[in-house]
Design a protein around this motif. Structure first.
Motif, mmCIF file in Angstrom:
data_model
loop_
_atom_site.group_PDB
_atom_site.id
_atom_site.type_symbol
_atom_site.label_atom_id
_atom_site.label_comp_id
_atom_site.label_asym_id
_atom_site.label_seq_id
_atom_site.Cartn_x
_atom_site.Cartn_y
_atom_site.Cartn_z
ATOM 1 N N ALA A 31 0.831 -1.203 0.000
ATOM 2 C CA ALA A 31 0.000 0.000 0.000
ATOM 3 C C ALA A 31 0.866 1.254 0.000
ATOM 4 O O ALA A 31 0.569 2.233 -0.705
ATOM 5 N N ASP A 32 1.940 1.256 0.785
ATOM 6 C CA ASP A 32 2.839 2.415 0.819
ATOM 7 C C ASP A 32 3.459 2.657 -0.560
ATOM 8 O O ASP A 32 3.575 3.801 -1.015
ATOM 9 N N GLY A 33 3.846 1.584 -1.223
ATOM 10 C CA GLY A 33 4.410 1.716 -2.554
ATOM 11 C C GLY A 33 3.401 2.246 -3.560
ATOM 12 O O GLY A 33 3.732 3.066 -4.425
ATOM 13 N N MET A 34 2.165 1.788 -3.448
ATOM 14 C CA MET A 34 1.115 2.258 -4.353
ATOM 15 C C MET A 34 0.839 3.743 -4.147
ATOM 16 O O MET A 34 0.659 4.490 -5.115
ATOM 17 N N ALA A 35 0.803 4.165 -2.900
ATOM 18 C CA ALA A 35 0.561 5.583 -2.613
ATOM 19 C C ALA A 35 1.655 6.452 -3.222
ATOM 20 O O ALA A 35 1.382 7.512 -3.796
ATOM 21 N N ALA A 36 2.893 5.993 -3.116
ATOM 22 C CA ALA A 36 4.008 6.748 -3.686
ATOM 23 C C ALA A 36 3.935 6.762 -5.213
ATOM 24 O O ALA A 36 4.259 7.763 -5.853
ATOM 25 N N TYR A 37 3.512 5.651 -5.782
ATOM 26 C CA TYR A 37 3.457 5.536 -7.238
ATOM 27 C C TYR A 37 2.327 6.377 -7.844
ATOM 28 O O TYR A 37 2.528 7.102 -8.815
ATOM 29 N N HIS A 38 1.131 6.266 -7.269
ATOM 30 C CA HIS A 38 -0.033 6.942 -7.854
ATOM 31 C C HIS A 38 -0.078 8.426 -7.516
ATOM 32 O O HIS A 38 -0.738 9.197 -8.234
ATOM 33 N N LYS A 39 0.558 8.820 -6.424
ATOM 34 C CA LYS A 39 0.711 10.238 -6.091
ATOM 35 C C LYS A 39 -0.627 10.964 -5.926
ATOM 36 O O LYS A 39 -0.755 12.151 -6.253
ATOM 37 N N VAL A 40 -1.628 10.256 -5.457
ATOM 38 C CA VAL A 40 -2.927 10.862 -5.162
ATOM 39 C C VAL A 40 -3.255 10.544 -3.712
ATOM 40 O O VAL A 40 -3.118 9.401 -3.269
#
Length: 241
Positions: A31-40
């Motif tokens: 989840a942390d990686g996804m948040a960083a990737y999607h930047k929303v």
């Protein structure tokens, strides 16, 4: 996904059961990686797409159409990344009986809320099916092509990608294809990356089935496109030739 969650959702559009099933598959590190990737800025659970596919498939099988629409709307309103993705997947179906008007309405209501490509693309995939089921919906989509909202404008091309797929389109599909090519031509002057990428994506997919149309488009408009988009649009033309 537990049997309890599946049974509860199958018996009715229970948001709590659906969220419990998603939470059961959560991966905080992912989840942390996804948040960083999607930047929303929204909640991420870290649930991979294959799991979301399985959940959506099971829920589609266990719900009536109206219950499915209601669950999708409630999942979307949570603003959780995976909940919005699975909401779109609940509505992704080629044939919807007896009437898909409510599905189309819900999809369109989400478009102004798009704020990133991933969720937008999942919703557009659902929308593609509804457009191909009723090409008159292009009248509504055409209004998006002049919208100030980047993601709404982009959606007009991504949601019409179904028109690029046929080797032998019907007469109505050929007319629709030419119509969207006209929209794409109007987009060329918009130099924003996501708009140029959407034009390139549409042309690239079309080139697999109608290389001549894409060649003609690039001859007419390629010089005005950003170089990366022009290159992407013509990626398969040498193979077609």
């Amino acid at each position: 996904m537990t049997g309890t969650a599946e049974t509860t959702v199958a018996q009715g559009p229970t948001l709590e059961a659906a969220l419990a099933a998603l939470q059961a598959q959560a991966d905080p590190e992912r989840a942390d990686g996804m948040a960083a990737y999607h930047k929303v800025d929204r909640p991420y659970l870290g649930v991979p797409n294959p799991v979301l596919n399985d959940l959506a498939r099971d829920w589609r099988a266990g719900l009536t159409l109206q219950a499915r629409i209601a669950l999708a709307a409630r999942l979307w309103d949570t603003n959780i990344h995976e909940a919005r993705v699975v909401a779109a997947k609940l509505l992704t179906q080629a044939r919807i009986r007896p009437d898909d008007a409510s599905v189309w309405w819900l999809i369109c209501s989400w478009v102004p809320q798009f704020d990133a490509w991933a969720i937008a693309d999942h919703v557009c995939t659902a929308g593609q099916r509804r457009i191909m089921a009723d090409l008159s919906r292009l009248d509504e989509v055409e209004a998006w092509t002049t919208h100030d909202h980047l993601w709404t404008k982009r959606a007009a091309l991504v949601m019409t990608l179904g028109l690029t797929k046929a080797n032998h389109p019907s007469a109505a599909e050929r007319v629709a294809r030419e119509r969207v090519l006209g929209w794409a031509a109007g987009y060329v002057s918009d130099q924003r990356w996501f708009i140029q990428k959407a034009v390139a994506w549409w042309l690239r997919d079309l080139s697999k089935h109608d290389a001549a149309a894409v060649t003609a488009f690039l001859e007419a408009h390629g010089d005005a496109m950003r170089p990366f988009a022009c290159k992407e649009a013509g990626r398969y033309l040498s193979d077609a030739g």
